[in-house]
Design a protein around this motif. Structure first.
Motif, PDB file in Angstrom:
ATOM      1  N   ILE B  25      37.050  42.009  37.247  1.00  0.00           N
ATOM      2  CA  ILE B  25      38.917  40.503  36.609  1.00  0.00           C
ATOM      3  C   ILE B  25      38.423  39.758  36.830  1.00  0.00           C
ATOM      4  CG2 ILE B  25      39.593  41.845  38.419  1.00  0.00           C
ATOM      5  CD1 ILE B  25      42.303  41.561  37.175  1.00  0.00           C
ATOM      6  N   GLY B  26      38.704  38.849  35.650  1.00  0.00           N
ATOM      7  CA  GLY B  26      38.744  36.907  35.428  1.00  0.00           C
ATOM      8  C   GLY B  26      39.850  36.718  35.236  1.00  0.00           C
ATOM      9  N   SER B  27      39.878  35.687  34.867  1.00  0.00           N
ATOM     10  CA  SER B  27      41.182  34.089  34.317  1.00  0.00           C
ATOM     11  C   SER B  27      40.711  33.405  33.070  1.00  0.00           C
ATOM     12  CB  SER B  27      41.599  34.011  35.316  1.00  0.00           C
ATOM     13  OG  SER B  27      42.814  33.137  35.797  1.00  0.00           O
ATOM     14  N   GLY B  38      37.161  29.879  30.958  1.00  0.00           N
ATOM     15  CA  GLY B  38      36.642  30.819  31.328  1.00  0.00           C
ATOM     16  C   GLY B  38      35.959  31.573  32.278  1.00  0.00           C
ATOM     17  N   THR B  39      35.561  30.431  33.313  1.00  0.00           N
ATOM     18  CA  THR B  39      34.835  30.842  34.509  1.00  0.00           C
ATOM     19  C   THR B  39      35.240  31.860  35.039  1.00  0.00           C
ATOM     20  OG1 THR B  39      34.690  28.395  35.130  1.00  0.00           O
ATOM     21  CG2 THR B  39      34.591  29.341  37.406  1.00  0.00           C
ATOM     22  N   ASP B  40      36.361  32.259  35.394  1.00  0.00           N
ATOM     23  CA  ASP B  40      36.245  33.681  36.420  1.00  0.00           C
ATOM     24  C   ASP B  40      36.013  34.619  35.831  1.00  0.00           C
ATOM     25  OD1 ASP B  40      37.551  31.599  38.044  1.00  0.00           O
ATOM     26  OD2 ASP B  40      39.299  32.354  37.735  1.00  0.00           O
ATOM     27  N   ALA B  41      36.770  34.806  34.450  1.00  0.00           N
ATOM     28  CA  ALA B  41      35.667  36.648  34.014  1.00  0.00           C
ATOM     29  C   ALA B  41      34.317  36.038  33.796  1.00  0.00           C
ATOM     30  CB  ALA B  41      36.545  36.195  32.574  1.00  0.00           C
ATOM     31  N   ASN B 108      36.209  40.297  41.098  1.00  0.00           N
ATOM     32  CA  ASN B 108      37.378  39.650  41.327  1.00  0.00           C
ATOM     33  C   ASN B 108      36.786  38.487  40.823  1.00  0.00           C
ATOM     34  OD1 ASN B 108      39.854  38.316  40.593  1.00  0.00           O
ATOM     35  ND2 ASN B 108      40.303  38.133  42.320  1.00  0.00           N
ATOM     36  N   GLY B 109      37.201  37.649  40.271  1.00  0.00           N
ATOM     37  CA  GLY B 109      36.484  36.383  40.513  1.00  0.00           C
ATOM     38  C   GLY B 109      37.380  34.899  40.543  1.00  0.00           C
TER      39      GLY B 109
END
Lengths: 246, 246, 246, 246, 246, 246
Positions: B25-27, B38-41, B108-109
């Motif tokens: 799961i990212g953001s 899209g870094t977190d994803a 999770n990111g």
């Protein structure tokens, strides 16, 4: 140009030239004994990236889970309920609309999404109206189903005739083979495939379509076909996008 | 082993050996002038695939949009409201639980997802109880934040000291550089970066953090660092996954 | 100064001097064989009233039911689902924000509330933005967990060592004994108390923690300890409130 | 016997003798220039505790915020929207019903709660049916409005005639004076008080009733009256509770 | 003047003279062995049309399904849950309010709708406030229950005494006989009809009232009575409407 | 056989022979300068009653308000939001399914309902599954759009050519003229009618279609045509119903 690979300042710059964005939407659901569970998302994303490149449009992150409740009696399928997908789409578009986007071009890989997605568009227009967003009446959403492109449809007919079927089709399987040649699957396929039953709930669906295919023979798919479908879809949807943003 | 690249029959077979699944799961949110939206994803997905490979676990499709309301004053950010993310997670997990999955390991990111995700877990346990699913009391969810892995944290401290900051950090930027070397961005970065403000609403956030960074200097990131972070995170989370599924 | 004991005209006057309010939030849930079901609400309310007095702040009515789904396999526990608590908090804060309040300082007595409460804050900022309330970007919410105050934590460690545990702790029981000396309960406590299990659903929780305690020995609590905890918490949270409203 | 002052084991024991519980519900809303904002919750709670004592019934935590949207143009008023109050009540009762409670006797202090509370009861019966809870068809909810007790009504008429009015009444103010003698307020009251307007939205309400009173003269209230009202209400509602649980 | 039989331009013209509209609301629920399932909707619609004619008011389409959860253990009954009816009414009124309507006069045929409908009114006032609709503070909703008209009530008492009962009453059956003389039903009616039980959930209701009647003897109804009730109700509600719109 | 004109015992008897029911669904929306606002509901209801008669099927109460958000910039239009319509349909069908109905045949008069209605079907199958209703996997829903009947379509083409248009069409106006000959409206119609614009939000719609018609010339309609359309639709949908219930 993937939104995920942009910085916010690049998006800011993009918005000075365009207020349109492409959003791939697929599904996570069984696609018969040889089709990938991600087929619909893979096809939508692949083609959307092609269209984005050709038209210089930003491509937003793929909605990889959609409305697939009728497939959930097969393991690996994941579905949102329609009301969930509607608020998901509403939140997603509201964020983009607040930033200035006004035209949302969905490239869709799953027939089961269409009804709920259209409902979500109506709900979103109304929601943005209630937010008093400036120029919200310019917000426009459109679904483009790659598998319903005229040329795609013709080619599928030519290559597969009525073995194209309507789920786990050789055409969509072919596109996934083109996209992921290392993930080509084989399995024995009953030549006597089910067809013609209307779609109701999940258990009923599995009773009617025991291996998940609907009248299709995905064994006919090849990566080369996949490339052809891909190119035709990109061509036609790029035109369609061009008309949409005018 | 990506769920999207499996057939449903492969999932059926997998379930005879394991009832656990990894969910990245990212953001989709601004990450400063040089960080990818899209870094977190990207980070969550990359690391999840590494963990999946190492542990022979299935990796479900990435939740690429999360709870990032406080970033939505920057263009390109997309957020769900918490209630939307909760029903999204509930539907997603319910589909998998009906198929027999019982252990959900989220990689999770994005720090902003943690609260809502935990709330979603509580809501889902209760929902599955109300469905009278067999053995639903065995359902277990866990969030593993790759950026909070002990070794990751140590390395970030060693490499960047307090220039690591807490958003658009060099460590996460480094992982995206490793994952997408062709998407490395540069931009002038004000050395006088904001830091220390609590997070409230979106407009307030942008007032406090005008370029989106929170105390970080992402210019320090390199793809080589990214690979190191990646390897440490995969190592530690694979262990963590192993303990979780026992 | 309790909101419940004010007239609306007194509130109107208060708002000319301050736009901040203290909101106690607890829970209604089992606290082991000797802990009161209202422990979390009692502690939060008691301490909030102390802070209100010391800082001349209005204290709103206690949210006495919170997110305690994992305790609901024990009779007497009452819980909201996270989505319910979120809309509850949103409505509650919206009413106050419309009247002019902008800073909401929650004094919390239950660890299980934290995730959902943070999610509710995010949702509320966004909601107030959508209402176009004047100066809504000044709205700030903060959770202050009395049991995580530095001095409180130190004292618990000194008095109880690792018999403090993490639920039905002697420290929280002590505060309720100080608040309600006539409601001090005794019961045989198994010295071999469960500890270390992660928290999942309600049935799983009761299986892991058969008498409701998590690693604690509440028999160590005394009303005198309670008073000490109370005073330390009031002191520290009053400071914290002072910083918050600046 | 307050639920908040019980242990879960005491509740377990109670359930072997009774499946009934008393739930006070009030509101947080303006009560004119001299009435306390907590009036409705204070009265409901005070009387509920009296009834609980007299009937040996457990009294659950007070729902101190109710449906008071029409009062929200006055500062200090807090209201839930009806849909929020309904899910709140549903969650609250579902927790208790899972533990074995079947009869829910609400002691209500606010006319504005009645409609939504009745709606919540209907929704809850249906919800518990959908959960397949054992014996859920025995679940019964009842609202008892203390201010509509026959003797209470008579006494108010005798003491105040038509100066009783219908909001911020001397009778409810008297009960709060009895409950909190140290919080008795005075303020100039326009003898020409508004009366007779139907209730619509919040702004309309404040236009019609500029100081918040509806036809009442709360200056007539005394703590002694309050005690009389209290005793009459406790007497009558205890009987009513007795009949309800048979 | 039925809204359904108008053009939008006729409505536009109407709005230059009046901002009021009549909305019939009924229910679809069992009415004993001889009462029509549509009784409540039929009566409300019939009378509403009479009132509309007499007062030159537009009559909106009948809400023919209401809150009848307690009747759903009898086949043919259809009910909305209260939260559904509330959002239904809110959407319905919001559409009309955006067009300029401000006064909504509900003619109601079902006691079970009253609570939820009142809750819906409160929710709608608040919703329209949040939309910042011009002059939304002038929005007014009113429920007029035809069966509670003074003269109607008197006539029922005169004609039927206590055989009027409270559900499947001869008075409402008479109105349906007047409206649909071809749909008059007969069936054996147990003279020993149930009465006096409070209403809880659906199964409980059917246990208490095995044939669906509540203390009534609908065999006493005649179409001629129906006409009398109709005329009295139209007379009284027309006056009531006249006062409402001033 | 209208459900509204049955007793519950007649429904009970019906259920011993059939588990199918016909549900008319229309809309309340502008239909150009001469079309009735109730057009879609009137047509659906009229035809449904015809089909019910021909097939001995029960006809449920008409859903007279549907999904017409895009028409709400014209006065007199009333719309539900899609999420509201979905829960409305879900509640409606759940009541009937609990009583034993399993096949739901919707006769629809409004193109704008189709997407949301299909979404509602999916949501309802899933909901009934979660209720563990016996034989819920036999639940089947079908939309039959009378205006898309083959013969209806042919006749419209023959009679009107491309002046049929796609909203406020002469064919639907004709059916309303047949149903309500006393409500035939005339008004000047601009011969230069708008056509070909996609449908987005309400304000956009009114900008594109200033008098509400979409490419149609309703002046061509006659009551005699209406009767022909009615008869063709009843014929074809009766067959379609017959196949559906097998």
């Amino acid at each position: 140009m993937e939104l995920h690979l942009c910085t916010w300042q690049e998006v800011e710059t993009y918005l000075t030239k365009s207020d349109a964005i492409i959003i791939p939407i697929g599904s996570t659901e069984q696609h018969g004994p040889t089709g990938l569970i991600g087929t619909d998302a893979i096809c939508a994303e692949k083609i959307a990236l092609g269209v984005g490149e050709k038209t210089d449009a930003i491509v937003a992150p793929t909605m990889n889970v959609g409305m697939a409740l009728h497939h959930t009696a097969f393991p690996g399928s994941i579905s949102l309920r329609p009301t969930t997908l509607i608020v998901y789409v509403q939140d997603y578009l509201t964020s983009l609309a607040k930033a200035g986007f006004r035209k949302f071009f969905f490239i869709n890989g799953h027939g089961g999404n269409i009804a709920t997605l259209k409902a979500a568009f109506s709900q979103t227009y109304d929601h943005l109206d209630s937010l008093n967003l400036p120029n919200h009446e310019q917000v426009k959403c459109k679904i483009a189903n790659w598998f319903m492109c005229r040329e795609v449809y013709q080619l599928a007919k030519t290559l597969y005739g009525n073995q194209e079927g309507s789920h786990a089709t050789p055409s969509e399987v072919a596109v996934t083979q083109f996209a992921y040649p290392s993930a080509i699957k084989t399995a024995p396929l009953n030549p006597d495939v089910s067809t013609g039953h209307p779609i109701y709930g999940a258990k009923n669906f599995r009773n009617c379509y025991p291996d998940g295919r609907m009248g299709s023979n995905p064994a006919l798919a090849t990566p080369e076909h996949g490339q052809q479908f891909y190119e035709l879809a990109v061509e036609e949807l790029s035109e369609s996008y061009g008309e949409f943003i005018q």
